[in-house]
Every structure is written in structure tokens, then in C-alpha cells.
Design a protein around this motif. Structure first.
Motif, PDB file in Angstrom:
ATOM      1  N   GLY A  81      27.100  35.737  -3.621  1.00  9.74           N
ATOM      2  CA  GLY A  81      26.274  34.661  -3.103  1.00  9.74           C
ATOM      3  C   GLY A  81      26.988  33.335  -2.965  1.00  9.74           C
ATOM      4  O   GLY A  81      26.523  32.448  -2.243  1.00  9.74           O
ATOM      5  N   GLU A  82      28.124  33.171  -3.626  1.00 11.60           N
ATOM      6  CA  GLU A  82      28.855  31.912  -3.534  1.00 11.60           C
ATOM      7  C   GLU A  82      29.425  31.685  -2.143  1.00 11.60           C
ATOM      8  O   GLU A  82      29.730  30.552  -1.765  1.00 11.60           O
ATOM      9  CB  GLU A  82      30.007  31.884  -4.542  1.00 11.60           C
ATOM     10  N   PHE A  83      29.572  32.754  -1.378  1.00 11.40           N
ATOM     11  CA  PHE A  83      30.206  32.648  -0.073  1.00 11.40           C
ATOM     12  C   PHE A  83      29.194  32.671   1.063  1.00 11.40           C
ATOM     13  O   PHE A  83      29.561  32.753   2.221  1.00 11.40           O
ATOM     14  CB  PHE A  83      31.230  33.768   0.086  1.00 11.40           C
ATOM     15  N   GLN A  84      27.906  32.586   0.707  1.00 13.10           N
ATOM     16  CA  GLN A  84      26.841  32.560   1.696  1.00 13.10           C
ATOM     17  C   GLN A  84      25.835  31.493   1.284  1.00 13.10           C
ATOM     18  O   GLN A  84      25.096  31.673   0.320  1.00 13.10           O
ATOM     19  CB  GLN A  84      26.172  33.928   1.789  1.00 13.10           C
ATOM     20  N   LEU A  85      25.829  30.384   1.986  1.00 16.10           N
ATOM     21  CA  LEU A  85      24.972  29.270   1.626  1.00 16.10           C
ATOM     22  C   LEU A  85      23.515  29.571   1.955  1.00 16.10           C
ATOM     23  O   LEU A  85      23.215  30.210   2.957  1.00 16.10           O
ATOM     24  CB  LEU A  85      25.412  28.004   2.358  1.00 16.10           C
ATOM     25  N   THR A  86      22.610  29.097   1.096  1.00 14.18           N
ATOM     26  CA  THR A  86      21.188  29.317   1.301  1.00 14.18           C
ATOM     27  C   THR A  86      20.499  28.078   1.843  1.00 14.18           C
ATOM     28  O   THR A  86      19.378  28.162   2.317  1.00 14.18           O
ATOM     29  CB  THR A  86      20.496  29.711  -0.017  1.00 14.18           C
ATOM     30  N   ARG A  87      21.151  26.959   1.786  1.00 17.49           N
ATOM     31  CA  ARG A  87      20.552  25.718   2.253  1.00 17.49           C
ATOM     32  C   ARG A  87      21.373  25.141   3.396  1.00 17.49           C
ATOM     33  O   ARG A  87      22.603  25.219   3.393  1.00 17.49           O
ATOM     34  CB  ARG A  87      20.491  24.698   1.113  1.00 17.49           C
ATOM     35  N   THR A  88      20.689  24.545   4.346  1.00 18.19           N
ATOM     36  CA  THR A  88      21.387  23.920   5.459  1.00 18.19           C
ATOM     37  C   THR A  88      21.472  22.425   5.210  1.00 18.19           C
ATOM     38  O   THR A  88      20.660  21.855   4.470  1.00 18.19           O
ATOM     39  CB  THR A  88      20.637  24.166   6.781  1.00 18.19           C
ATOM     40  N   SER A  89      22.423  21.787   5.848  1.00 15.60           N
ATOM     41  CA  SER A  89      22.544  20.340   5.687  1.00 15.60           C
ATOM     42  C   SER A  89      21.470  19.655   6.522  1.00 15.60           C
ATOM     43  O   SER A  89      21.151  20.081   7.632  1.00 15.60           O
ATOM     44  CB  SER A  89      23.932  19.866   6.112  1.00 15.60           C
ATOM     45  N   VAL A  90      20.928  18.576   5.997  1.00 15.88           N
ATOM     46  CA  VAL A  90      19.857  17.847   6.665  1.00 15.88           C
ATOM     47  C   VAL A  90      20.464  16.672   7.418  1.00 15.88           C
ATOM     48  O   VAL A  90      21.230  15.889   6.852  1.00 15.88           O
ATOM     49  CB  VAL A  90      18.816  17.346   5.635  1.00 15.88           C
ATOM     50  N   GLU A  91      20.131  16.574   8.682  1.00 14.11           N
ATOM     51  CA  GLU A  91      20.581  15.446   9.487  1.00 14.11           C
ATOM     52  C   GLU A  91      19.343  14.664   9.893  1.00 14.11           C
ATOM     53  O   GLU A  91      18.549  15.119  10.716  1.00 14.11           O
ATOM     54  CB  GLU A  91      21.338  15.931  10.712  1.00 14.11           C
ATOM     55  N   HIS A  92      19.172  13.490   9.310  1.00 16.00           N
ATOM     56  CA  HIS A  92      17.995  12.679   9.581  1.00 16.00           C
ATOM     57  C   HIS A  92      18.197  11.868  10.851  1.00 16.00           C
ATOM     58  O   HIS A  92      19.269  11.323  11.089  1.00 16.00           O
ATOM     59  CB  HIS A  92      17.716  11.727   8.411  1.00 16.00           C
ATOM     60  N   GLY A  93      17.135  11.787  11.633  1.00 12.10           N
ATOM     61  CA  GLY A  93      17.158  10.923  12.805  1.00 12.10           C
ATOM     62  C   GLY A  93      16.603   9.570  12.451  1.00 12.10           C
ATOM     63  O   GLY A  93      16.436   9.210  11.279  1.00 12.10           O
ATOM     64  N   GLN A  94      16.265   8.793  13.464  1.00 14.02           N
ATOM     65  CA  GLN A  94      15.676   7.490  13.225  1.00 14.02           C
ATOM     66  C   GLN A  94      14.199   7.642  12.919  1.00 14.02           C
ATOM     67  O   GLN A  94      13.548   8.582  13.381  1.00 14.02           O
ATOM     68  CB  GLN A  94      15.854   6.596  14.437  1.00 14.02           C
ATOM     69  N   ALA A  95      13.663   6.705  12.181  1.00 14.28           N
ATOM     70  CA  ALA A  95      12.244   6.723  11.853  1.00 14.28           C
ATOM     71  C   ALA A  95      11.436   6.414  13.101  1.00 14.28           C
ATOM     72  O   ALA A  95      11.816   5.566  13.913  1.00 14.28           O
ATOM     73  CB  ALA A  95      11.943   5.708  10.768  1.00 14.28           C
ATOM     74  N   GLY A  96      10.326   7.090  13.254  1.00 13.34           N
ATOM     75  CA  GLY A  96       9.463   6.869  14.408  1.00 13.34           C
ATOM     76  C   GLY A  96       8.555   5.680  14.201  1.00 13.34           C
ATOM     77  O   GLY A  96       8.475   5.098  13.116  1.00 13.34           O
ATOM     78  N   ILE A  97       7.844   5.329  15.236  1.00 14.69           N
ATOM     79  CA  ILE A  97       6.926   4.197  15.157  1.00 14.69           C
ATOM     80  C   ILE A  97       5.779   4.578  14.235  1.00 14.69           C
ATOM     81  O   ILE A  97       5.178   5.631  14.367  1.00 14.69           O
ATOM     82  CB  ILE A  97       6.389   3.828  16.548  1.00 14.69           C
ATOM     83  N   GLY A  98       5.498   3.729  13.284  1.00 14.63           N
ATOM     84  CA  GLY A  98       4.419   3.970  12.346  1.00 14.63           C
ATOM     85  C   GLY A  98       4.797   4.880  11.194  1.00 14.63           C
ATOM     86  O   GLY A  98       3.952   5.260  10.405  1.00 14.63           O
ATOM     87  N   ALA A  99       6.077   5.232  11.078  1.00 12.35           N
ATOM     88  CA  ALA A  99       6.503   6.121  10.003  1.00 12.35           C
ATOM     89  C   ALA A  99       6.433   5.410   8.663  1.00 12.35           C
ATOM     90  O   ALA A  99       5.946   5.968   7.689  1.00 12.35           O
ATOM     91  CB  ALA A  99       7.915   6.625  10.265  1.00 12.35           C
ATOM     92  N   THR A 100       6.910   4.186   8.615  1.00 16.74           N
ATOM     93  CA  THR A 100       6.875   3.397   7.382  1.00 16.74           C
ATOM     94  C   THR A 100       6.532   1.958   7.738  1.00 16.74           C
ATOM     95  O   THR A 100       6.506   1.572   8.916  1.00 16.74           O
ATOM     96  CB  THR A 100       8.235   3.424   6.652  1.00 16.74           C
ATOM     97  N   ARG A 101       6.297   1.144   6.733  1.00 18.23           N
ATOM     98  CA  ARG A 101       6.000  -0.270   6.967  1.00 18.23           C
ATOM     99  C   ARG A 101       7.204  -0.981   7.571  1.00 18.23           C
ATOM    100  O   ARG A 101       7.058  -1.886   8.368  1.00 18.23           O
ATOM    101  CB  ARG A 101       5.615  -0.961   5.655  1.00 18.23           C
ATOM    102  N   SER A 102       8.390  -0.562   7.168  1.00 20.35           N
ATOM    103  CA  SER A 102       9.580  -1.258   7.654  1.00 20.35           C
ATOM    104  C   SER A 102       9.956  -0.855   9.074  1.00 20.35           C
ATOM    105  O   SER A 102      10.762  -1.510   9.708  1.00 20.35           O
ATOM    106  CB  SER A 102      10.756  -0.997   6.718  1.00 20.35           C
TER     107      SER A 102
END
Length: 140
Positions: free
Chosen positions: A112-133
């Protein structure tokens, strides 16, 4: 930092002072003495029925040598032993089976060490109304 395996002057693989041919001629208990503590404990306590089936199918595939069919398994916690070198496994990562070609340098690790179970997360920009900021993000 010293490694447990290396290639000699002739380019021959050694694992803790033993060549691959010597390792393959040893019994499973003799190989277990050379493995790291966790893998050694797994083998000395006895392999489970599923692990033993996987090892038996690896031995059969190693004897045939002409068959290039990969061995499918869900056993990610199977320690890689010298009998598995040169074989191809399809290891389940939670979604699909992925190929892992076992090389001599993999001895002492888990499949199992040679087969990853999780993918890397690539975040985009926050959408309108996603957060206060996000209301301060310039709109185009």
C-alpha cells in the motif's frame, strides 16, 4: 543517512548484505529476521489467510514467468518479500485497482505504500458569497 539496500560496485542489488538471489533462496522466517520490526512482527505472528493466499498466488506467478497478468489484491498491508520481486500487482486504493511493479528496492515495505489513497487538493478562488471576506474580491 545510511540505507539498508544499495547497489554494489558492480551494480548488484544488496539488502542488508545479502544479494537478491540469496534472499530468494531463504525461507520466509529467515527473510523475516532481516526485515524492519513491524514487517517482521507481521510475519512471525503468522500471516492471515488472505495474506497467505496472496503469497501463494505470487509464488505460482513467479514459477510461471511467462504470464504477465497482474495479481489483483485489496491487501495493502502485505509486506513485500523477495519472492514478489519482478511481479506486477494491482493494488486497490479505495476507488480502483492501480498497478504496482515490485522492484528489489521495495523489499521490506508494504504494498500500500506505493499506491496513494488520497489525491492532492487544488483550491480555486472563493466564489461570491462564500465567506464574509469574499465581498472584497474585485468582480470582473
Amino acid at each position: 543517512m545510511s540505507s539498508d539496500y544499495r547497489t554494489g560496485r558492480e551494480g548488484e542489488f544488496t539488502y542488508r548484505g545479502h544479494t537478491l538471489d540469496e534472499l530468494q533462496s531463504m525461507s520466509l522466517d529467515e527473510v523475516a529476521e532481516l526485515l524492519p520490526a513491524r514487517q517482521r512482527r507481521t510475519i512471525t505472528r503468522g500471516l492471515s489467510l488472505e495474506h497467505q493466499k496472496l503469497l501463494d498466488s505470487a509464488r505460482e506467478a513467479g514459477e510461471e514467468e511467462t504470464a504477465n497478468d497482474p495479481i489483483r489484491t485489496h491487501r495493502r498491508d502485505m509486506p513485500i518479500v523477495p519472492e514478489m520481486v519482478g511481479l506486477t500487482f494491482e493494488v486497490y486504493n479505495g476507488q480502483a485497482f492501480q498497478r504496482v511493479a515490485v522492484e528489489p528496492e521495495m523489499i521490506g515495505h508494504y504494498l500500500g505504500e506505493f499506491q496513494l489513497t488520497r489525491t492532492s487538493v487544488e483550491h480555486g478562488q472563493a466564489g461570491i458569497g462564500a465567506t464574509r471576506s469574499s465581498k472584497f474580491v474585485p468582480l470582473k
